[in-house]
Write a protein that holds these residues in place. Structure first.
Motif, mmCIF file in Angstrom:
data_model
loop_
_atom_site.group_PDB
_atom_site.id
_atom_site.type_symbol
_atom_site.label_atom_id
_atom_site.label_comp_id
_atom_site.label_asym_id
_atom_site.label_seq_id
_atom_site.Cartn_x
_atom_site.Cartn_y
_atom_site.Cartn_z
ATOM 1 N N GLN A 34 46.938 46.843 40.185
ATOM 2 C CA GLN A 34 46.325 46.191 41.341
ATOM 3 C C GLN A 34 44.824 46.443 41.340
ATOM 4 O OE1 GLN A 34 48.240 47.120 45.079
ATOM 5 N NE2 GLN A 34 50.266 47.337 44.147
ATOM 6 N N TYR A 36 41.466 46.454 44.088
ATOM 7 C CA TYR A 36 41.048 46.496 45.477
ATOM 8 C C TYR A 36 39.527 46.483 45.538
ATOM 9 C CZ TYR A 36 45.773 47.882 46.913
ATOM 10 O OH TYR A 36 47.128 47.908 47.156
ATOM 11 N N GLN A 38 36.354 47.855 48.037
ATOM 12 C CA GLN A 38 36.045 48.762 49.130
ATOM 13 C C GLN A 38 34.569 48.696 49.464
ATOM 14 O OE1 GLN A 38 37.008 52.976 48.614
ATOM 15 N NE2 GLN A 38 37.347 53.186 50.813
ATOM 16 N N PRO A 44 40.027 50.266 51.525
ATOM 17 C CA PRO A 44 40.186 49.302 50.432
ATOM 18 C C PRO A 44 40.908 48.041 50.910
ATOM 19 C CG PRO A 44 40.833 51.509 49.723
ATOM 20 C CD PRO A 44 40.656 51.557 51.206
ATOM 21 N N PHE A 46 43.068 44.766 49.400
ATOM 22 C CA PHE A 46 43.800 44.256 48.250
ATOM 23 C C PHE A 46 43.231 42.915 47.791
ATOM 24 C CE2 PHE A 46 47.226 43.398 45.434
ATOM 25 C CZ PHE A 46 47.546 42.063 45.591
ATOM 26 N N LEU A 49 47.156 41.419 42.140
ATOM 27 C CA LEU A 49 48.166 42.220 41.466
ATOM 28 C C LEU A 49 48.582 41.481 40.205
ATOM 29 C CD1 LEU A 49 51.259 43.909 43.035
ATOM 30 C CD2 LEU A 49 51.571 42.353 41.122
ATOM 31 N N LEU A 89 38.136 49.048 42.934
ATOM 32 C CA LEU A 89 39.078 50.082 42.513
ATOM 33 C C LEU A 89 40.263 49.448 41.794
ATOM 34 C CD1 LEU A 89 39.214 51.768 46.013
ATOM 35 C CD2 LEU A 89 38.224 52.883 44.026
#
Lengths: 116, 116
Positions: A34, A36, A38, A44, A46, A49, A89
């Motif tokens: 995944q 993310y 931030q 974070p 999403f 995926l 991330l």
């Protein structure tokens, strides 16, 4: 031991260019990966995926690739904008070395700065 | 609410005091996670609930840390006899299904804890 590595140095690019961020992992074969975003002072968010049997996934200006042979995921933002500036991330569903239990394990993130 | 809500946003406590951090997940989300995030690092897993059951607390750093979710919705993370090394951002996340890596997690904006 299992590790997730993201480039700790900030990535600076010009507006309109494509940003490419790297996530490398070792000693594990995750079924899912995944990404993310931030922002400072925020949690974070999403983004995407990708499954181990998917080579590539796209969402608007975002593209993620997943190479299970190289143990690497690349995250691309095309036509980047200053509003894309944030820390990105990657996260893998990994077995914890100490307990053997699975948990979403995050890299330390790469900060992207898009210059106008 | 529309998203995951955490309170307080900031907490300052003296070493040795007890603190309680609250998380209100997205309504209907079965899974709830607590993470600890140090400056410049990714979130690190602390504990996981499925409804009211705490299925994994292996990430809690010491027995001073305690989490509960008594009715399967709101959760509280309690830290007793706080130490300076407990200073960090504590993030809560919820997801619709289980803890598998194919589930996006929805994060709150965290509680920034500072221990003096």
């Amino acid at each position: 031991s299992q590790k997730i590595e993201q480039n700790s140095e900030a990535l600076n690019i010009q507006e309109g260019k494509t940003a490419t961020l790297t996530c490398n992992y070792t000693n594990y074969s995750p079924a899912y990966l995944q990404w993310y975003r931030q922002d400072p002072g925020r949690g974070p968010v999403f983004l995407l995926l990708i499954r181990e049997n998917e080579k590539e996934k796209r969402k608007e200006r975002l593209k993620v690739t997943f190479d299970t042979t190289l143990k690497q995921s690349l995250f691309h933002i095309t036509a980047s904008q200053p509003a894309d500036s944030a820390t990105y991330l990657c996260a893998l569903d990994m077995k914890r070395a100490d307990t053997g239990r699975r948990a979403l394990t995050f890299g330390s993130g790469t900060r992207l700065q898009v210059q106008p | 609410g529309a998203g995951v809500s955490q309170s307080p946003r900031y907490k300052v406590a003296k070493r040795g005091q007890d603190v309680a951090l609250r998380c209100d997940p997205i309504s209907g989300h079965v899974s709830l996670f607590w993470y600890q995030q140090a400056l410049g690092q990714g979130p690190e897993f602390l504990t996981y609930f499925q409804n009211e059951a705490q299925l994994d607390k292996s990430g809690l750093p010491s027995d001073r840390f305690f989490a509960e979710r008594p009715e399967g919705s709101v959760s509280t993370l309690k830290i007793q006899r706080t130490q300076q090394e407990d200073s960090a951002v504590y993030l809560c996340a919820s997801s619709l299904g289980g803890r598998e890596g194919n589930q996006p997690q929805h994060f709150g904006d965290g509680t920034r804890l500072s221990i003096l």
